[in-house]
Motif scaffolding. Structure first.
Motif, PDB file in Angstrom:
ATOM      1  N   TYR A  48       6.371  36.090  38.420  1.00 49.67           N
ATOM      2  CA  TYR A  48       7.734  36.534  38.740  1.00 49.67           C
ATOM      3  C   TYR A  48       8.653  35.323  38.889  1.00 49.67           C
ATOM      4  O   TYR A  48       9.775  35.291  38.370  1.00 49.67           O
ATOM      5  N   GLY A  49       8.152  34.312  39.579  1.00 52.61           N
ATOM      6  CA  GLY A  49       8.934  33.091  39.750  1.00 52.61           C
ATOM      7  C   GLY A  49       9.258  32.427  38.418  1.00 52.61           C
ATOM      8  O   GLY A  49      10.378  31.971  38.201  1.00 52.61           O
ATOM      9  N   LEU A  50       8.278  32.393  37.520  1.00 54.25           N
ATOM     10  CA  LEU A  50       8.516  31.810  36.197  1.00 54.25           C
ATOM     11  C   LEU A  50       9.606  32.571  35.444  1.00 54.25           C
ATOM     12  O   LEU A  50      10.446  31.967  34.766  1.00 54.25           O
ATOM     13  N   SER A  51       9.577  33.896  35.563  1.00 57.60           N
ATOM     14  CA  SER A  51      10.572  34.706  34.843  1.00 57.60           C
ATOM     15  C   SER A  51      11.983  34.474  35.366  1.00 57.60           C
ATOM     16  O   SER A  51      12.960  34.706  34.643  1.00 57.60           O
ATOM     17  N   LEU A  52      12.108  34.010  36.602  1.00 58.48           N
ATOM     18  CA  LEU A  52      13.424  33.791  37.211  1.00 58.48           C
ATOM     19  C   LEU A  52      13.885  32.340  37.126  1.00 58.48           C
ATOM     20  O   LEU A  52      15.046  32.046  37.407  1.00 58.48           O
ATOM     21  N   SER A  53      13.003  31.457  36.752  1.00 56.92           N
ATOM     22  CA  SER A  53      13.293  30.024  36.820  1.00 56.92           C
ATOM     23  C   SER A  53      14.299  29.598  35.759  1.00 56.92           C
ATOM     24  O   SER A  53      14.283  30.075  34.625  1.00 56.92           O
ATOM     25  N   LYS A  54      15.165  28.669  36.139  1.00 57.02           N
ATOM     26  CA  LYS A  54      16.205  28.154  35.242  1.00 57.02           C
ATOM     27  C   LYS A  54      16.039  26.665  34.963  1.00 57.02           C
ATOM     28  O   LYS A  54      16.808  26.085  34.212  1.00 57.02           O
ATOM     29  N   GLY A  55      15.029  26.061  35.565  1.00 59.58           N
ATOM     30  CA  GLY A  55      14.820  24.635  35.384  1.00 59.58           C
ATOM     31  C   GLY A  55      14.098  24.309  34.088  1.00 59.58           C
ATOM     32  O   GLY A  55      13.452  25.167  33.490  1.00 59.58           O
ATOM     33  N   GLU A  56      14.202  23.050  33.679  1.00 56.69           N
ATOM     34  CA  GLU A  56      13.500  22.584  32.483  1.00 56.69           C
ATOM     35  C   GLU A  56      12.095  22.100  32.821  1.00 56.69           C
ATOM     36  O   GLU A  56      11.256  21.940  31.929  1.00 56.69           O
ATOM     37  N   TYR A  57      11.857  21.876  34.105  1.00 52.86           N
ATOM     38  CA  TYR A  57      10.527  21.506  34.571  1.00 52.86           C
ATOM     39  C   TYR A  57      10.102  22.481  35.661  1.00 52.86           C
ATOM     40  O   TYR A  57      10.929  23.025  36.403  1.00 52.86           O
ATOM     41  N   ILE A  58       8.774  22.677  35.784  1.00 49.52           N
ATOM     42  CA  ILE A  58       8.223  23.636  36.742  1.00 49.52           C
ATOM     43  C   ILE A  58       7.253  22.926  37.678  1.00 49.52           C
ATOM     44  O   ILE A  58       6.391  22.151  37.246  1.00 49.52           O
ATOM     45  N   VAL A  59       7.402  23.228  38.964  1.00 44.70           N
ATOM     46  CA  VAL A  59       6.470  22.765  39.995  1.00 44.70           C
ATOM     47  C   VAL A  59       6.046  23.973  40.809  1.00 44.70           C
ATOM     48  O   VAL A  59       6.890  24.791  41.197  1.00 44.70           O
ATOM     49  N   PHE A  60       4.744  24.103  41.064  1.00 41.34           N
ATOM     50  CA  PHE A  60       4.233  25.152  41.941  1.00 41.34           C
ATOM     51  C   PHE A  60       3.867  24.532  43.284  1.00 41.34           C
ATOM     52  O   PHE A  60       3.248  23.461  43.345  1.00 41.34           O
ATOM     53  N   LEU A  61       4.253  25.219  44.350  1.00 40.86           N
ATOM     54  CA  LEU A  61       3.972  24.756  45.705  1.00 40.86           C
ATOM     55  C   LEU A  61       3.434  25.928  46.514  1.00 40.86           C
ATOM     56  O   LEU A  61       4.033  27.007  46.504  1.00 40.86           O
TER      57      LEU A  61
END
Length: 321
Positions: A78-91
């Motif tokens: 769900y978070g990925l589908s909402l993300s607008k960044g060019e890079y992804i970090v999971f915490l």
């Protein structure tokens, strides 16, 4: 600092995390690198997590979303589908990141597809820096080997930075049907579509060890059910790999862990038919592994495998004696 100042999406799945959540979000708020968004996915929490989150929502970097409890994989997706960044970090919501975590990652990702960091493993009594062994720019074979075999990297999604373009282009998601080992599948699928990696010994990710994790003590049928799905994850991962050495390594892990789960299942409410199916699944993997890759367990692994799958017969022999 050399950086192109592209946006980073930090995805945090949250489920009943009230004990550690405030400190987690505080650690994010004070990053040296400031071009980021925080996507908070509340996975059906019933504690005070939402009240804690509300304290941060006056900062427009923090965005809150709620979903009915569906598990960490669904929350990350769900978070990925909402993300607008060019890079992804999971915490993870019980972990922390130091003030230079994003800065350290983004400094090294411009000409590679993924950055791996070391991390600090801690609990209430101690802390320990876990180092990366393959420093600098590396090819994907090195990264795949590290994800599968190296405890300093291993298969978790945190402590690294991904490119959103690779995730989107290849429709990569976490398998929400697998509750333990889905991280391994995601990472291998990602690396299969990447070209290069970078390893840094930054200890700005702080991984909290606590007894509530899935990998904690196996003290219930429910928890053991989740861990047994790791066998499905290992089987799927084996099918994604091309390198024989890595296939053999995971097949051996499947057999030793699977046989151990089989023996432990006797302590919980598994039906004879469920246990028989599990035993057959493990034996089928042994036959397949030997046939396709000529894989051989070490003597120690063979002994563990045999004792775990045949403990009833061993007990009968001891009684006769």
């Amino acid at each position: 600092m050399k950086a192109d100042y592209k946006k980073v999406s930090i995805i945090i799945p949250i489920f009943n995390a009230e004990m550690y959540l405030f400190n987690c979000l505080e650690s994010v708020k004070f990053q040296n690198y400031s071009n980021f968004e925080v996507i908070l996915i509340d996975d059906g929490s019933v504690d005070s997590s939402k009240k804690i989150i509300a304290k941060f929502l006056n900062d427009n970097k923090f965005r809150y979303y709620y979903q009915k409890n569906a598990g960490v994989s669904a929350a990350r997706n769900y978070g990925l589908s909402l993300s607008k960044g060019e890079y992804i970090v999971f915490l993870d919501a019980d972990d922390l990141i130091g003030p230079t975590f994003l800065e350290d990652c983004i400094r090294n990702i411009s000409d590679v597809d993924i950055v791996f960091t070391g991390y600090n493993k801690f609990d209430s009594n101690h802390s320990e820096n876990i180092v990366c062994h393959n420093l600098g720019k590396q090819d994907i074979d090195t990264a795949l080997t590290a994800v599968i075999k190296d405890i300093s990297i291993f298969s978790f999604p945190w402590g690294r930075m991904y490119k959103k373009s690779i995730i989107d282009l290849n429709n990569l998601t976490f398998n929400s049907e697998i509750h333990f080992g889905e991280d391994l599948i995601f990472n291998v699928e990602y690396l299969n579509n990447a070209e290069s990696s970078f390893f840094i010994n930054s200890y700005q990710y702080f991984y909290r060890e606590n007894g509530n994790s899935i990998s904690g003590a196996l003290n219930s049928k429910t928890k053991l059910d989740k861990v047994i799905t790791n066998l499905d994850a290992l089987e799927k991962t084996i099918s994604l790999l091309e390198k024989r050495e890595l296939k053999i390594f995971l097949a051996n892990r499947y057999l030793t862990e699977g046989s151990s789960f089989y023996r432990k299942s006797k302590n919980f409410k598994y039906t004879p038919n469920e246990r028989l199916k599990l035993k057959k699944k493990i034996r089928d993997m042994k036959a397949r592994s030997f046939k396709e890759w000529g894989a051989q367990l070490t003597l120690k692994q063979k002994l563990k495998y045999y004792v775990n799958l045949n403990y009833k017969n061993i007990l009968k022999i001891r009684k006769i004696e």
